[in-house]
Design a protein around this motif. Sequence first.
Motif, PDB file in Angstrom:
ATOM      1  N   ARG A 251     -27.724   6.436 -63.785  1.00 13.56           N
ATOM      2  CA  ARG A 251     -26.292   6.092 -64.028  1.00 13.56           C
ATOM      3  C   ARG A 251     -26.041   5.232 -65.015  1.00 13.56           C
ATOM      4  O   ARG A 251     -25.282   4.964 -65.637  1.00 13.56           O
ATOM      5  N   SER A 252     -27.320   4.515 -65.540  1.00 16.64           N
ATOM      6  CA  SER A 252     -27.560   3.697 -66.464  1.00 16.64           C
ATOM      7  C   SER A 252     -28.625   3.871 -67.485  1.00 16.64           C
ATOM      8  O   SER A 252     -29.697   3.950 -66.950  1.00 16.64           O
TER       9      SER A 252
ATOM     10  N   LYS B 193     -21.176   7.190 -67.527  1.00 11.29           N
ATOM     11  CA  LYS B 193     -22.538   6.580 -67.409  1.00 11.29           C
ATOM     12  C   LYS B 193     -22.637   5.426 -68.313  1.00 11.29           C
ATOM     13  O   LYS B 193     -21.772   5.453 -69.377  1.00 11.29           O
TER      14      LYS B 193
END
Lengths: 957, 59, 65
Positions: free
Chosen positions: A673-674, A713
């Motif tokens: 996600r990151s 993202k």
Amino acid sequence: MEAGRSPNIEIITLAELKELSGKPGNFKAKLHIRPRYVDPLKCTSCGMCTTYCPKEVVDEYNERLTFTKAARIDYAQAVPTVYYLDEKECLRLQHESCQLCANVCGPNAIVFDQQPEERELEVGAVVLALGFGRVPEEVLEKYGYGKYPDVLTSLELERLTCASGPTEGEVIRPSDFAHPQRIAFLQCIGSRDVTCDNGYCSSVCCMYAMKEASVVKEHLPEAQIDLFFMDIRTQGKGFDEAFNRAVEKYGFRTIYARVPRVDQVGRRLALTYVTEDGKTHRDFYDMVVLSVGLDAPADAEVLSQRLGVELNHYGFAKTRVAAPLETNVPGIFVAGAFQGPKDIPESVVQAQGVAAECSELLAEVRGKDAIHKEFPPEDEELERLEPRIGVFVCHCGVNIAGVVDVKEVARYAASLPGVVYTEDVLYSCSQDTLNELVKKIRENRLNRVVIAACSPRTHEPLFQETLREAGLNPALIEMANIRDQCAWVHAEDPEAATEKAKDQVRMAVAKAARLAPLELQRVSVTPSALVIGGGAAGLQAALSVANQGFEVYLVEREAELGGNLRRVTGLLSGEKPQKILEDLIKQVESHPKIRVYKGTTVENVSGYVGNFTSTLRREEGSEVINHGVVILATGGREHRPERFGLGENERVLTQLDLEAELERRGGKLSRARSIVMIQCVGSRGDDLKYCSKLCCQQAVKNALRIKKRYPKKDVYVLFRDMRTYSFSEDAYREARKAGVIFLRYQPESKPELITKGKRLAVKVYDALLGEELLLPADLLVLSVGIAPGENEEISKVIKAPLTGDGFFLEAHAKLMPVELPVEGVYVCGLAHAPKPLDETLAQARAAAAKAAIPLAKGFVEVAPIVSRVDQARCIGCGICAELCPYGAIEMVKVGKRKKAQTITASCKGCGICASHCPVLAISMGGFTDEAILAQIEAFGAFVEREAEGKSKEEKAA
Amino acid sequence: MASKKSGKVLVLGGGITGVQAALDLADLGYYVYLVEKKASIGGVMAQLDKTFPTNDCSI
Amino acid sequence: MAFDPKILSFFCHWCCYAAADSAGVARYQYPPNNRVIRVMCTGRIDPRFIIEAFYAGADGVLVGG
């Protein structure tokens, strides 16, 4: 100078291209040539027209900082060295009122009624090297330029620091002529600025600002200089190091801020700026220098329409990564700043690369239209006679004669032993004098010539050619430098300067008497090239050499061609890197002139330019090949340091690893996600001292690719300086717009990896918030930089030196960027320094052009200054071979004994061998022991005269 | 059959790029027209005070 | 009377000789006490040359490279 002398370069000035028709190989070009009003064949560039011209005009060459005349030359060394009349300013041409210049012009070179001319040329190819244009003044006005006199442009400062500039090198501020004590440089003026439609980075200003600041500091050691940067972009080879050295040496302050506001307060300039911690500052300065960027050339638009050449949205030529030197029109090529803002070395690389492009296109007609100069046979009988020396003393207009009494020097020369003819001439280098020189040599049966004029460095080749025209060996000339190293530097003491000139002439005559004819050595060339390395650089270089018509051996150590490019999956331009690679490989493998050796290493390279012999080793056995030149394209490798868990944690990747992930469906990237990217992991100080140049572009590219696929993202890029130079600045801006978060870190407080169970996070200090942030990193991507490949081995085999960083050291950082100190060996791609693909491809062509020169000539001509070993005297000690920096002496067996032998083609004539030979068996062409000792002896007369003078004085006293 | 192509090249612009391209093309066996709109070649580089110690580019 | 030395200079073609030319282009003024011999490299200079220079009466020898 050199371009002015080549018989195969015709310089056409004051000219413009009006029309182009035809197709590659057969273009018709129409030129419009404006009148110069001065006959170039008659003008001796004496400067009388300028002296007497009554019309003062603002001097554009000196950035409008001073005045010149309507009749002028822009600078003394201009090529062609011919004056001209400024049509718009000349009183005669405008008002028919004056003709002073024509009256004072000795050779009657002024032609008031010259008319514009149209000329039609037939050419096979066209190169657009339009350079760059100027950022409009309105843009500069935002920073007080034009309003406050002490706000200068960088080019104005350049003229101020120049010793022959308007202030003779004195750095003063225009408002009160005082020496500025506090100076500020503002970067990114007219660059990285969408408000003036120049969204790109000009790529050169960071370097030139540092250079100018250093020069100013040399002039004004007390000055305090601050430089305001958005990012410090010194990504070129060796630039970071030079930048840091200058900052340290001169104590410059570098400040990260957006361009400050400039106001005048009293007699000083106030700069208001916001630093990255969000604080506003106000500082006072005496002078502000605007580091102005490079704009698209002014005439680009009109010309591009005439030619049908596409421009990019900034007005520069539009090119592709795969073909950085080709326009959309076949047969029309582009190079230099017009292709995109760039510095001198990059421009030279492109210039050489574009020569290869033309040469590929026109390979079948090479030499068809070239002019070969023929010389009469040498009069060997005359050369064998006792020295009959002719001495020509040059006035160089007033340059020499204004200080040195040239007539006296000529009279004195006539009294020297061996001198049979002397004359003083106004300009020894003008074409008519050269013709006269040939006549005088013949009439007086001269067999040695001394020219007392300027520097042999610049003019000896010219006079050597003149000697050849007169039927003399070119080695029979000696120059006495009575201008650069006499008249110009002793202007205040004409008497002493005249004495010095006499002494230098006497020493030159003494040497001339001992000069012997030297044979111009010609070594034939094996017309093939060995290219080491089958990555992008090697492939392109091999292809270009082969397309120019020569055999190529392409050697790749690995089983497959392609090198690092195999791992790249996207480009900012949208082009497909694998398609580019496939095309290259296909062309190379199907080329009848290229032989590809995969899984092969180069073992032994011996020989010299034109005649190398190498052993290629592969599993099946080895093969010995002969070739004329070598191109090193050995590449670089991804640096993989054990930092941030690389190699231990599978969620830590390099940018190249990420390129593979980006091609995959699913996988680590889709789950993350990151994503955190860290720049300069390894580069700029940790493991590698240098900047790897392409990582910033690569990070921006990959961040954009992630955002395009997964807009939700989070992508963070932690950087020191974002070095998205030239047009890649657009992508940087686009990435910020797309939501990529860029955070600067300082080298003192590097990001840290925090592991919590299975989760990764990066701790980084945010200057704006003034606190440490913890960024979750489901995927951590490291920009690891590029380490040198296995250059060391090859460097030993070829005897080509490496830089401290392990890349090949070019012969001249600016002007010979692909040549190595060893003749016949060229470098390109990552073996030279880290660089992106387009630059690698351009450089590969540059190396191919340089490598093709000896192949095209078919021989190598060696200046007759080389060493010669008298093998009867040689005792075979080998000291010379050991010491020779160019590997130009080999030990050979003669009978039972070892003897030294010069490899003429490799010798540079330095003479280290001769000075160390214990039995004086080595003589240097043109610089024999005998000749130098004669000069030293002749020097003795200077001492005697001085002593006489002194004793007379003493008597008088 | 002999090629009908021309062995000449037109280089537009007499700055460092144009001059370098012209020199290399001449060395490679082509005839070059080096076309400059100003009165002399050299371009902006000729205006620079110090670029490198030798200053032997086009001058 | 002030010491007025006579100096023989050996300059390398590629660096110091070029620098001396540049000094001229920049019109730097310096005392006219030196006389120059150009060599292709200071490596060419045989110690003998220096001894001969002093023998010829030089007060100083400048090797620039």
